[in-house]
Design an enzyme around this catalytic site. Sequence first.
Site, PDB file in Angstrom:
ATOM      1  N   LYS A  66       0.820  -1.212   0.000  1.00 21.24           N
ATOM      2  CA  LYS A  66       0.000   0.000   0.000  1.00 21.24           C
ATOM      3  C   LYS A  66       0.857   1.267   0.000  1.00 21.24           C
ATOM      4  CE  LYS A  66      -4.290  -2.019   1.370  1.00 21.24           C
ATOM      5  NZ  LYS A  66      -3.919  -3.433   1.585  1.00 21.24           N
TER       6      LYS A  66
HETATM    7  C1  PLP Z   1      -4.547  -4.540   1.003  1.00 20.07           C
HETATM    8  C2  PLP Z   1      -3.810  -5.831   0.896  1.00 20.07           C
HETATM    9  C3  PLP Z   1      -4.182  -6.832  -0.028  1.00 20.07           C
HETATM   10  C4  PLP Z   1      -5.408  -6.696  -0.900  1.00 20.07           C
HETATM   11  O1  PLP Z   1      -5.260  -5.726  -1.905  1.00 20.07           O
HETATM   12  P1  PLP Z   1      -6.547  -5.139  -2.660  1.00 20.07           P
HETATM   13  O2  PLP Z   1      -6.033  -4.018  -3.474  1.00 20.07           O
HETATM   14  O3  PLP Z   1      -7.491  -4.683  -1.583  1.00 20.07           O
HETATM   15  O4  PLP Z   1      -7.117  -6.246  -3.471  1.00 20.07           O
HETATM   16  C5  PLP Z   1      -3.407  -7.974  -0.113  1.00 20.07           C
HETATM   17  N1  PLP Z   1      -2.332  -8.161   0.691  1.00 20.07           N
HETATM   18  C6  PLP Z   1      -1.945  -7.229   1.588  1.00 20.07           C
HETATM   19  C7  PLP Z   1      -0.770  -7.509   2.449  1.00 20.07           C
HETATM   20  C8  PLP Z   1      -2.658  -6.033   1.725  1.00 20.07           C
HETATM   21  O5  PLP Z   1      -2.277  -5.112   2.635  1.00 20.07           O
END
Ligand code: PLP
Length: 481
Positions: free
Chosen positions: A119
């Site tokens: 993120k």
């Molecule tokens: C947010 C997240 C996901 C999922 O990603 P999306 O964009 O919501 O599909 C997968 N793995 C981790 C570690 C995350 O923080």
Amino acid sequence: MKYVSTRGMQDLGSFSDVLLSGLAPDGGLAMPESIPTFTPAQIGAWRGLSYADLAFEVMRPFISDIPEDDLRRLLRATYTEEAFHSEAITPLTPLGDAGPDGGGLFLLELSNGPSLAFKDMAMQFLGQVFEYVLERRDEHLNILGATSGDTGSAAEYAMLGKARVNVFMLSPHGRMSAFQQAQMFSLHDDNIFNIALEGVFDDCQDLVKAVNADAEFKARYDIGAVNSINWARVLAQAVYYFRAYLTLNLPDGQEADFSVPSGNFGNVFAGYLARSMGLPVGQLIVATNENDVLNDFFTGGVYHVRPAEQVAMTSSPSMDIGKASNFERYLYLITGSDAPQTHGWWQDVGEGRPVDLRGTPHWDAVQASGLKSGRSTHTDRLNTIRRVDREHGRLIDPHTADGVLIGERYQRPGVPMICLETALPAKFEETVQEAVGRLPERPARFEGIEGAPKRFEVLPNDVQTLKDFITAKLAGKLATI
Ligand SMILES: *Cc1c(COP(=O)(O)O)cnc(C)c1O
């Protein structure tokens, strides 16, 4: 470039307008009115660019209201070795031997940023571009969010020290991992307010919604969000698909496949956006855990969201969702940007009815779109973490394990399969220890973080108390300026 809503509203304004607003007034999501495309030769010419300069080429057509020199400067300030702990920003590492036919399995490292999850890739850009746009408009923004872990820490690291942004982040009191708590609560900047709510994650989300429903409060206190439907996040995430592809140095136009651990469908949608722009992506694999609403859709043609109480708590918690907020963008593109159709479907979704595409031309379009899926269980994750450690000497986190397992299943001879590493194992060390019997390494900057002084306030699950808290903190800040 103008933005429109997936549900039909025409003029949502420019990139900066949709950056600062949440849902469109008609309840839809912001989309560019058209998607620019590039030829394989044009894309190939981007080999050798730095990550920031590649980001500039990919994002520029979508951002017409920020002067090019400013955009380039913002991107260069975002994607630095200092923030991402690697000159490549998103290194691509082979898992095992690249087959003699040019195929093989790869790990795309997206989690070397400040919060150790992918993120950061978009959130760090958001921090820069918010500050820039707010400065130009002479506005302020108070971000109110709910987190079960990864989003909150990524947002807080991104907004640290930003003069025009405050962050009020709700998390369920006592329910995050010790590491996640320590990550967030050890931030002591004046613009970061950690709120441990007496409740579960859904209560946190409900409170955020309730505050946003009070239009007067929202406008008066400049309340905004950084949730996964934010278009700027999706756009910034498309860049690393190009980056990974170019790193492989394939002949122009040759395909690569990607496998993506998925929850809210933001990450994999960014891959679909990259594909729509002309990146030669063959398959895009949607990997889910036991919460397999998306897998049900891609294998059966029916999208049926699940209420929060039917969402299981798993060992890949960031994928524990019952409805995938960015999925609306994908179906909108599948219909050829048919907003009335999309609107009708989401009316059904909103009222708990399934969207059934079986036997329609839309289902053919889904199958032509390259998206495939699979699901995995806790045992699958443990086995995958153990096997990848043993065979390739590499520890992966449980979310990444979901992606690797399903990605392997769809691997094709002669075509690279790139698995996205969405978090470092240190972030989910309990499950990793369960799998391999030892703790993963922690980046040095997080050694002993659980012992660092924590700053957070416990609030009861009550809207008025939250509003009073926000009002008092903002008044306190004004008083000290
Ligand atoms: C947010 C997240 C996901 C999922 O990603 P999306 O964009 O919501 O599909 C997968 N793995 C981790 C570690 C995350 O923080």
